[in-house]
Design an enzyme around this catalytic site. Structure first.
Site, PDB file in Angstrom:
ATOM      1  N   HIS A  67      44.397  31.687  67.470  1.00  0.00           N
ATOM      2  CA  HIS A  67      44.990  33.031  67.621  1.00  0.00           C
ATOM      3  C   HIS A  67      44.384  33.774  68.814  1.00  0.00           C
ATOM      4  CE1 HIS A  67      46.733  32.515  63.609  1.00  0.00           C
ATOM      5  NE2 HIS A  67      45.525  32.312  63.124  1.00  0.00           N
ATOM      6  N   GLU A 127      48.444  31.922  70.598  1.00  0.00           N
ATOM      7  CA  GLU A 127      49.507  31.720  69.617  1.00  0.00           C
ATOM      8  C   GLU A 127      50.558  30.761  70.176  1.00  0.00           C
ATOM      9  OE1 GLU A 127      48.710  32.581  66.880  1.00  0.00           O
ATOM     10  OE2 GLU A 127      48.529  34.734  66.512  1.00  0.00           O
ATOM     11  N   GLY A 139      44.123  30.822  56.572  1.00  0.00           N
ATOM     12  CA  GLY A 139      43.668  31.869  55.687  1.00  0.00           C
ATOM     13  C   GLY A 139      42.267  32.269  56.103  1.00  0.00           C
ATOM     14  N   SER A 158      45.291  27.354  62.071  1.00  0.00           N
ATOM     15  CA  SER A 158      44.379  28.486  61.971  1.00  0.00           C
ATOM     16  C   SER A 158      43.037  28.036  61.381  1.00  0.00           C
ATOM     17  CB  SER A 158      45.026  29.608  61.154  1.00  0.00           C
ATOM     18  OG  SER A 158      44.289  30.798  61.225  1.00  0.00           O
ATOM     19  N   ALA A 159      42.677  28.479  60.182  1.00  0.00           N
ATOM     20  CA  ALA A 159      41.417  28.054  59.570  1.00  0.00           C
ATOM     21  C   ALA A 159      41.340  26.539  59.440  1.00  0.00           C
ATOM     22  CB  ALA A 159      41.255  28.711  58.200  1.00  0.00           C
TER      23      ALA A 159
END
Length: 234
Positions: free
Chosen positions: A160, A195, A91, A123-124
């Site tokens: 990413h 990715e 997020g 991700s985060a």
């Protein structure tokens, strides 16, 4: 010994949520079946903590583990203390780190992971495992007390990662943004995760997972290519 799985993202190509990494997670957590995962939902700005918890529980039901969000106790650190595994979702990285400071969970996570508690994040959740969040791709929609993160992986992570510019895009490429960071922070190393890739950290070693090579950028944008399925000392 530290045992972490740091994932670039929650999806790869046209796969559903957290599907592409289920094999990695099953292997990573094979010794933990039936045990408890403490989940930090702080990065999920466009969903409630309840919704984020339910989403992850559904996606990872194949693990046969209890997944409980830290917000289920007023003192979030209590859930972390009782957990066998710590997971942090993706997020907005700024919201995530701010809430980690506000709920005073950074030190307990550091202590547990350094003592051998398994950690995974996407991700985060991968960003905050690194030295700082200064190489996140996110907008600073809020301001944490510091950009300093968990520093369990003592380098920078850029999830990413996409090389080059998309047609018609006149803003900076990811390489140009990372070059700016390295001009200001020349001693840093940035691990760029395309990715569908991940880093499996075991002690002072890391193994690359996924379909693509991982890149490491150093001062003056010196680039090392780390092939998939290779192990190295970080």
């Amino acid at each position: 010994m530290k045992n972490m799985l740091l994932l670039s993202g929650s999806k790869y190509k046209d796969t559903d949520y957290l599907v592409h990494c289920q094999g990695w997670l099953k292997a990573f957590l094979q010794a933990y079946e039936g045990k408890k995962i403490a989940f930090l939902p702080y990065a999920g700005v466009r969903q409630t903590y309840d919704q984020y918890e339910a989403k992850v529980q559904k996606a990872l039901s194949c693990l046969n583990m209890e997944i409980i969000s830290v917000h289920r106790d007023k003192q979030h650190s209590k859930i972390i203390e009782q957990a066998d595994v710590i997971a942090i979702g993706g997020g907005n990285t700024f919201c995530l780190l701010k809430a980690m400071y506000e709920n005073d969970v950074l030190e307990i996570i550091r202590e547990k992971v350094n003592a051998g508690t398994a950690y995974f994040g996407w991700s985060a959740g991968a960003n905050v495992a690194g030295a700082s969040i200064m190489t996140t791709n996110d907008m600073p929609i809020t301001y944490p007390p510091s950009f300093n993160a968990l520093n369990l992986f003592p380098h920078q992570i850029n999830p990413h990662f996409i090389s080059g510019k998309m047609q018609g895009h006149n803003g900076e490429s990811r390489e140009e943004r990372l070059a700016e960071f390295l001009i200001v922070n020349p001693q840093a190393h940035v691990y760029a995760l395309p990715e569908g890739t991940a880093l499996h950290i075991e002690g002072e070693q890391a193994t690359t997972l996924g379909e693509s090579n991982i890149l490491r950028f150093k001062e003056n944008m010196q680039q090392d290519v780390i092939p998939t399925n290779s192990t190295f000392i970080y």
